[in-house]
Structures are given as structure tokens and as C-alpha cells.
Enzyme design. Structure first.
Site, mmCIF file in Angstrom:
data_model
loop_
_atom_site.group_PDB
_atom_site.id
_atom_site.type_symbol
_atom_site.label_atom_id
_atom_site.label_comp_id
_atom_site.label_asym_id
_atom_site.label_seq_id
_atom_site.Cartn_x
_atom_site.Cartn_y
_atom_site.Cartn_z
ATOM 1 N N LEU A 165 -4.057 26.596 -20.510
ATOM 2 C CA LEU A 165 -4.661 25.265 -20.505
ATOM 3 C C LEU A 165 -3.891 24.458 -19.480
ATOM 4 O O LEU A 165 -2.652 24.481 -19.475
ATOM 5 C CB LEU A 165 -4.548 24.611 -21.889
ATOM 6 C CG LEU A 165 -5.468 25.125 -22.994
ATOM 7 C CD1 LEU A 165 -5.102 24.484 -24.323
ATOM 8 C CD2 LEU A 165 -6.937 24.861 -22.661
ATOM 9 N N ASP A 166 -4.603 23.736 -18.611
ATOM 10 C CA ASP A 166 -3.893 22.990 -17.578
ATOM 11 C C ASP A 166 -3.141 21.807 -18.188
ATOM 12 O O ASP A 166 -3.284 21.491 -19.365
ATOM 13 C CB ASP A 166 -4.832 22.558 -16.447
ATOM 14 C CG ASP A 166 -5.923 21.599 -16.903
ATOM 15 O OD1 ASP A 166 -5.615 20.677 -17.688
ATOM 16 O OD2 ASP A 166 -7.072 21.751 -16.468
ATOM 17 N N GLN A 167 -2.337 21.165 -17.371
ATOM 18 C CA GLN A 167 -1.432 20.129 -17.863
ATOM 19 C C GLN A 167 -2.177 19.004 -18.574
ATOM 20 O O GLN A 167 -1.704 18.473 -19.591
ATOM 21 C CB GLN A 167 -0.605 19.561 -16.715
ATOM 22 C CG GLN A 167 0.447 18.553 -17.152
ATOM 23 C CD GLN A 167 1.256 18.017 -15.982
ATOM 24 O OE1 GLN A 167 0.886 18.188 -14.817
ATOM 25 N NE2 GLN A 167 2.366 17.356 -16.264
#
Length: 241
Positions: A102-104
Site C-alpha cells: 500500500l503506498d504511503q
């Protein structure tokens, strides 16, 4: 070594190049040195022989703002902050790797394990489970636009589309959508919606297959049950720790 749950592949390569690893008593400095799958070869780090670690599987409710990596070169907080102090039977956990990412700016359900074969089956774009997200967007889409997300759009030379989309609720200027994907391309939802000029305000992964985030608190984690482990890879026999 990563398959035995000792460390990440990157860390293992560093140890090998530094001469800290031996195979059957001989120092090996090549990270690509072949190891037989029988488990009969003796692997040691700094003289301590490695035993195969038990398999561990857990789910985390990832908070927004954390990076899904073990070590960030820019010094940002990573998802491993949520696992600090975690233990099993009074012992620290072995190395656990994220299953997918999951991206930031994204949050929600994130899996970890020390079983690379299981992780590969879960993330396989052809046979892995669907992923479901709740996404807040900066517009209120009509039925035609929702259908267009499923039909797909070209973005940076790549065709992106959702498996299904439905409207959860809407306000005057923004809305929450439920978007299901049957593949896991990098930042797929954000790039798909960007192709239609839509900005993502929040993105929460709420389910992987039939495993739902539920009421797990943000930043908290729990073990997967043996049944959950089996179902995520499309099998029904008991697996787990």
C-alpha cells in the site's frame, strides 16, 4: 535466508557479500549461490546455524503516512513501526515481509508473512484473490462514469480498469466508492481515476478475498487463522503456525 524467515532478500545479500554467511562450512559471497530445496545444506550466519523458522501470517491495519518497506532511504516511518515489540511465545518474531503493498498515502488491510510461496499465490494477478477498497474522490460520479471505470482507460500507455465499482455514499462535492480489483498494478486506482481527471482524497483497502479489515484498530495487527491462510491462497486444508 529470506525463505527461512531470517531477514529480507536485500539484507541477506548484504550479509553474503560481507562474508558473514557460510554454506556447509564454506564462506559464500555470491547472493545467487544455488541452494538445494531439500534443506540438507547447513547455512550459518556469523557461525550460528540457521533453523527453518515456523511460518507466520498476520494482518495489519496500516495507517496513512507509513511506507511499505523495511528500510526507507529518505528516513520516513515504515509499516514495521506497527510491529515493534511483537513476539510469539515470548520470542521476537522472525523476519516478516509485506504481501503486496500500500503506498504511503493509502491505508487499510496489509498482510505480512515469512512464507514466500504463499505470498506469491496471494499476489498472483491470474489466480490471487480480489482486493476491495473504499475510496473517497473529489467528485460525485454518475452511473456512466462508474461504468467507465470498469470499461477502463489508457494512462501513460497502460490500460487500467476496475473489476467492479459502486457508489457507497455521496455529499455535495465528493463521494465514497467501493472499488474491487482483480489485479495489483502499482497505484492502480489512483492512476485509473487520474485518467478521468479525478483526485483520490482517501484510499482504504478493506478486504482481500473474503478476509475483511473489520474492526481492527488503525496501527494494530492480529494473526491470521489457519482457515484464513488457506482460503487466501484458494486452498481449504489447514495451514498456519
Amino acid at each position: 535466508m529470506s525463505k527461512r524467515g531470517v531477514c529480507s532478500r536485500t539484507e541477506a545479500a548484504r550479509w553474503i557479500v560481507a562474508g558473514r554467511v557460510t554454506v556447509d562450512g564454506r564462506v559464500v559471497r555470491d547472493p545467487e549461490f544455488p541452494i538445494a530445496g531439500t534443506g540438507r545444506q547447513r547455512i550459518a550466519v556469523d557461525g550460528d546455524e540457521l533453523d527453518a523458522a515456523p511460518r507466520f501470517y498476520l494482518m495489519l491495519n496500516k495507517p496513512r503516512g507509513l511506507v511499505t518497506t523495511a528500510r526507507d532511504e529518505r528516513g520516513r516511518d515504515t509499516v514495521y513501526r506497527c510491529l515493534e515489540g511483537a513476539s510469539w511465545q515470548g520470542r521476537p518474531l522472525p523476519w516478516l515481509a509485506p504481501v503486496g503493498r500500500l503506498d504511503q498515502a493509502s491505508e487499510g488491510l496489509l498482510l505480512f508473512c515469512n512464507d514466500p510461496e504463499w505470498a506469491a499465490r496471494v499476489t498472483d494477478p491470474e489466480s490471487g484473490p480480489d482486493k476491495t477498497y473504499h475510496v473517497q474522490v473529489d467528485t460525485v460520479p454518475d452511473d456512466a462514469l462508474l461504468a467507465a471505470f470498469v470499461h477502463g482507460a489508457q494512462h501513460e500507455g497502460e490500460l487500467l480498469r476496475a473489476k467492479s465499482v459502486r457508489l457507497l455514499r455521496a455529499g455535495e462535492r465528493n463521494a465514497w466508492l467501493e472499488i474491487t480489483l482483480d489485479e495489483g498494478r502499482n497505484r492502480q486506482i489512483r492512476r485509473l481515476l487520474a485518467a478521468f481527471g479525478i483526485e483520490v482524497l482517501r484510499l482504504v483497502r478493506v478486504a482481500i478475498g473474503d478476509l475483511v479489515l473489520g474492526d481492527l484498530a488503525k496501527g494494530q495487527w492480529r494473526w491470521l487463522t489457519a482457515d484464513e491462510v488457506a482460503r487466501l491462497q484458494g486452498r481449504t486444508e489447514n495451514l498456519g503456525r
